[in-house]
Design an enzyme around this catalytic site. Structure first.
Site, PDB file in Angstrom:
ATOM      1  N   SER A 186     -18.311 -56.564 -15.725  1.00 37.02           N
ATOM      2  CA  SER A 186     -17.833 -57.570 -14.783  1.00 37.02           C
ATOM      3  C   SER A 186     -17.538 -56.936 -13.435  1.00 37.02           C
ATOM      4  O   SER A 186     -16.933 -55.864 -13.358  1.00 37.02           O
ATOM      5  CB  SER A 186     -16.565 -58.231 -15.329  1.00 37.02           C
ATOM      6  OG  SER A 186     -15.890 -58.959 -14.336  1.00 37.02           O
ATOM      7  N   LYS A 187     -17.963 -57.611 -12.363  1.00 32.54           N
ATOM      8  CA  LYS A 187     -17.675 -57.123 -11.015  1.00 32.54           C
ATOM      9  C   LYS A 187     -16.174 -57.037 -10.774  1.00 32.54           C
ATOM     10  O   LYS A 187     -15.696 -56.139 -10.076  1.00 32.54           O
ATOM     11  CB  LYS A 187     -18.306 -58.045  -9.975  1.00 32.54           C
ATOM     12  CG  LYS A 187     -19.820 -57.978  -9.892  1.00 32.54           C
ATOM     13  CD  LYS A 187     -20.318 -58.890  -8.786  1.00 32.54           C
ATOM     14  CE  LYS A 187     -21.830 -58.812  -8.651  1.00 32.54           C
ATOM     15  NZ  LYS A 187     -22.329 -59.687  -7.555  1.00 32.54           N
ATOM     16  N   ARG A 188     -15.420 -57.979 -11.330  1.00 30.29           N
ATOM     17  CA  ARG A 188     -13.984 -58.035 -11.073  1.00 30.29           C
ATOM     18  C   ARG A 188     -13.200 -57.066 -11.948  1.00 30.29           C
ATOM     19  O   ARG A 188     -12.206 -56.492 -11.502  1.00 30.29           O
ATOM     20  CB  ARG A 188     -13.475 -59.464 -11.304  1.00 30.29           C
ATOM     21  CG  ARG A 188     -13.951 -60.462 -10.253  1.00 30.29           C
ATOM     22  CD  ARG A 188     -13.358 -61.838 -10.487  1.00 30.29           C
ATOM     23  NE  ARG A 188     -13.809 -62.416 -11.745  1.00 30.29           N
ATOM     24  CZ  ARG A 188     -14.926 -63.112 -11.879  1.00 30.29           C
ATOM     25  NH1 ARG A 188     -15.710 -63.303 -10.834  1.00 30.29           N
ATOM     26  NH2 ARG A 188     -15.271 -63.619 -13.046  1.00 30.29           N
TER      27      ARG A 188
END
Length: 507
Positions: free
Chosen positions: A260-262
């Site tokens: 996940s980017k976050r």
């Protein structure tokens, strides 16, 4: 592996990222596949910037793409930064052509204008969800003129152009990585081709660009798989031959969850640079995910080589062998691999690579002690970013609790006796002018005998006291090598300070 998509022409592949943020590791994996194909078949690797999403456009993001690939040593032959026979390579500079093709599709009946407002489309989607229907446009605008459409609610004068998908049958194609893929047309959405601002969506621009740039292999991530039927429909409507289309698998964490980017900083390629991973190691690791490189020196067949570069990746790469299953990014494995490359470096090269990290930490690599200290720690480093923390003991005295000078199973009084003996030994060695690991080890062994430390455990306790007093740490490179690098003056000063700390414990 298919090597042509346009009548046997030269292999041409492309990476088509959007300059909307950091460079995702998944994009880099696709770039490596592209570069390997181009190298293997003496083709061309093209970078094309898909900057039609003006709301998400980020200044400087395009340069990040070039920098990330260049850092890994991935080369491309055409792109906005270097030109080429199919320029321009930014979609924002090709807008008139997209509009022309969109209008052609409308004129042919393969696309239509849609005047539905965002509010109406939102209500439509909510109603479909409530009724558990497939999420797709309901074709309210199909077959209507603008005047006819105005008679219905939810109208906006800012129209888009939608692709008309077939009502029946299946869209089937062969993905070299996944095999035959089939989609039921009745479930497919009439995707937007041209937005109300005149900019194309990916679904139109990617087809026009791949065709006109003579791309033979369109390699992209798994997330684009659902859009492939729409792209093939555009190719069909325009009577163009599509390229070979392949979808690389998702990259996963060690727990096999999606990166996940976050949540996961290692989704960002810049993170690997900031953490001190070597580009050779990262390229090697990603190469392991897409190619099997045999170990030619191992008599057993099927044994993989652990360390290799781009030449070996491209030589042994087979698109169909990647497989559709997700590929795990195991940071522990990457740490190990990075350490292997660090240990194979010359000391001068390693010094050059760690210099930015040392400088950022305020540690002077011009200090005469630096090279000797780095040589001691080279075997233990896994990341370049670790250098300041492991080498700081050679540059400054670090604070520690007095209790750290008292090993488990030893009283403070015995620890004081050990430290006093160590100070005496060091003063004697310093007086000779021969301060080396060898000249230190022998008298310390004698000290152990004098203190009646007959077991390995007891001698370890002695050396533990000296190690903490010399460095402030319980784990260091070999003790006498560390003391030799630090020098007699520093060691005697630190041992004296340790003696004062022990005195604070009442001994």
């Amino acid at each position: 592996m298919e090597v042509s998509g346009h009548g046997g022409s030269r292999v041409r592949v492309r990476l088509a990222p959007s300059p909307t943020g950091f460079v995702h590791i998944g994009n880099v994996l696709v770039a490596l596949v592209d570069a390997a194909i181009a190298r293997k078949f003496n083709g061309a690797f093209v970078i094309r910037i898909e900057d039609t999403d003006q709301k998400r456009f980020l200044e400087g993001a395009e340069q990040l793409i070039y920098d990330s690939l260049a850092w890994l040593g991935i080369e491309w032959q055409e792109g906005p930064d270097r030109g080429g026979p199919f320029a321009p390579y930014r979609q924002s500079e090709r807008l008139p052509r997209y509009l022309e093709v969109a209008e052609q599709l409308v004129a042919q009946g393969d696309a239509y204008r849609c005047w539905c407002s965002p509010e109406r489309l939102d209500e439509m989607r909510k109603a479909q969800q409530a009724a558990k229907l497939p999420p797709k446009y309901d074709r309210l605008c199909l077959g209507k003129s603008e005047t006819e459409r105005q008679a219905f609610g939810g109208y906006t004068e800012r129209s888009v152009i939608r692709l008309r998908m077939p009502d029946t049958g299946y869209t089937t194609f062969t993905d070299p990585i996944r095999g035959e893929m089939s989609f039921e047309n009745a479930l497919l959405d009439d995707r937007v081709l041209l937005k109300s601002d005149g900019f194309p969506t990916y679904n139109l621009a990617v087809v026009v660009d791949d065709h006109e740039m003579e791309i033979t292999h369109a390699i992209r991530g798994e997330e684009w798989l659902p859009s492939t039927p729409a792209h093939l429909r555009v190719y069909e409507a325009l009577a163009w031959t599509p390229p070979v289309i392949a979808h690389t698998p998702l990259l996963l964490n060690a727990d096999r969850g999606k990166i996940s980017k976050r949540k996961h900083p290692w989704a960002n390629m810049r993170w690997f640079q900031d953490e001190g991973f070597l580009p050779e190691a990262v390229l090697n690791y990603l190469g392991n995910l897409i190619a099997f490189v045999p170990d030619a020196e191992n008599p057993q067949q099927g044994v993989a080589r652990e360390l290799f570069g781009f030449a070996e990746i491209s030589e042994h790469f087979q698109l169909g062998s990647i497989g559709p299953s997700g590929k795990v990014v195991d940071l522990d494995r990457l740490d190990w691999l990075n350490g292997q490359y660090i240990r194979r470096m010359t000391l001068d090269e390693l010094a050059r690579r760690v210099d930015p990290f040392m400088t950022a930490a305020g540690l002077d690599t011009g200090n005469p002690i630096f090279m000797g200290a780095l040589a001691l720690e080279q075997e233990r480093l896994k990341r370049l970013s670790e250098a300041p923390s492991v080498l700081s003991i050679f540059f400054r005295e670090e604070a520690y609790a007095p209790e750290a000078l008292v090993p488990k199973g030893v009283t403070p009084e015995v620890a004081r006796q050990m430290l006093d003996g160590a100070i005496s030994v060091c003063e004697g060695v310093a007086a000779t002018g021969e301060w080396t690991a060898e000249t230190l080890e022998a008298p310390f062994r004698d000290l152990a005998i004098a203190l009646d430390l007959t077991t390995g455990k007891q001698r370890g306790q002695l050396f533990g006291v000296v190690r903490v007093a010399s460095t402030g740490r319980t784990a260091t490179p070999p003790l006498f090598d560390t003391m030799a690098i630090l020098g007699a003056e520093t060691i005697l000063k630190r041992l004296g300070h340790a003696r004062l700390l022990l005195a604070g414990l009442g001994v």
